[in-house]
Scaffold this active site. Sequence first.
Site, short mmCIF file in Angstrom:
data_model
loop_
_atom_site.label_atom_id
_atom_site.label_comp_id
_atom_site.label_asym_id
_atom_site.label_seq_id
_atom_site.Cartn_x
_atom_site.Cartn_y
_atom_site.Cartn_z
N ASP A 123 -77.95 -59.79 -57.76
CA ASP A 123 -76.52 -59.56 -57.96
C ASP A 123 -75.84 -60.69 -58.72
O ASP A 123 -74.96 -60.46 -59.54
CB ASP A 123 -75.84 -59.32 -56.61
CG ASP A 123 -76.23 -57.96 -56.03
OD1 ASP A 123 -76.57 -57.07 -56.83
OD2 ASP A 123 -76.20 -57.81 -54.81
N SER A 175 -79.09 -56.99 -43.67
CA SER A 175 -78.15 -57.28 -44.73
C SER A 175 -77.88 -55.98 -45.47
O SER A 175 -78.81 -55.32 -45.93
CB SER A 175 -78.76 -58.33 -45.65
OG SER A 175 -78.11 -58.28 -46.89
N1 ARG Z 1 -82.27 -55.11 -53.89
C1 ARG Z 1 -81.15 -54.30 -54.23
C2 ARG Z 1 -80.65 -54.64 -55.59
O1 ARG Z 1 -80.93 -55.69 -56.07
C3 ARG Z 1 -80.07 -54.32 -53.18
C4 ARG Z 1 -79.46 -55.65 -52.85
C5 ARG Z 1 -78.27 -55.38 -52.01
N2 ARG Z 1 -77.87 -56.40 -51.12
C6 ARG Z 1 -77.96 -56.32 -49.77
N3 ARG Z 1 -77.29 -57.18 -49.08
N4 ARG Z 1 -78.69 -55.45 -49.16
O2 ARG Z 1 -80.00 -53.85 -56.21
#
Ligand code: ARG
Length: 392
Positions: A123, A175
């Site tokens: 992200d 998470s």
């Molecule tokens: N791995 C996924 C992505 O990079 C989801 C990450 C989302 N964050 C979380 N806290 N689950 O798109």
Amino acid sequence: MKNQKVVLAYSGGLDTSVCIRWLQERGWRVIAYCADVGQGENFRPVRERGLKCGAEKVIIQNLRKEFAREFILPSLQAGAIYQEKYLLATALSRPLIARGLAQAARQNGAIAVAHGCTGKGNDQVRIEVSLKIMNPRLQVLAPVRDWELTSRQAEIAYAKERRIPIPPKKKSRYSLDQNLWGVSIESGPLEDPWEPPPADCYQWTVDPAKAAARPEEVRVEFLQGVPIALNGRKLELVELIERLNKTGIRHGVGRSDMIEDRLVGIKSREIYEAPAAWVLHTALRELEQLTLDRETLAFKAAAAQRYARLVYDGLWFTELKAGLDAFTEQVMRRVTGTIQLRLFRGTCVPVGRKSPNSRYAKGLATYEGKDDFDQKAAAGFIQLFGLPYTPR
Ligand code: ARG
């Protein structure tokens, strides 16, 4: 940096709540920015907490429509699926949030933006690359990447010392990131790839084994690749997705459990739930199969993989992405019609398809008596088709 403004991407959670104070202590005037992308959050307490933590303003912006039309739709039409299992819910929201941050910075005279991403995920890359493309002069701060608060306990202690409100105790040991297009679930017991997903990790869907005992059929109508109606009822895209999520959830549709390759080189165990997204991908793919020719289908499938990687990698605001969109848009002109799907205990299968642009010709395909196909022509075709491989 005394008295300059920073716009912080704010979720209302512990990390970003602590971020507000941390930035303030370093001389920033903090504006908290919260994008509503359909995460189903109650924004009242989020706003209050932001203000109590020291933000001088909390902006809550409803971006659900933009998210659906400008981000979800192109990705659906492109057929983007990352590593066969991930429909990119989180990844798609990031460039939109970045755009919102850049806009809020401009409107509020901020010279910087900040986010609460860690240094180990995708992200941070998605948000920062998007920001760079849109406004390279904006300064970007990533407190969670830089600070010394390396655990939840440390953050709670930091908050307590400063008497800033701590968000209500975490409801989940995972998470999570949610929006209109799906939920992403990580960490806790999931970090053991051999461990089956515990029942409590699923946030939306019922267990397929305990889902409704009867299958349910849904009918999705597309106009040039845009889903426009559900079971005969015309709906705006946001509402169509919301409704389809509800149906999918009842039947345990749209779960995936995968080992995923992050952009930063880490493999991670991820659980996803994306009921409407899977139903729509399945339906659109089926309609393409009926309306597009074989070469276009093959090219599109290859482009879909490229598109998925590009979304995953945060390269949304790039020329390659725009170019692939132009290709998809051209192809979608034919993709009008209706698909009937059957949802049952975790599965979603197409059972009926029709289109004014169908390339299916019963007269050619039929095995029953008189047809329009000249079988004698097949012999010559085979002779030439096999010619390159026939020994001389
Ligand atoms: N791995 C996924 C992505 O990079 C989801 C990450 C989302 N964050 C979380 N806290 N689950 O798109």
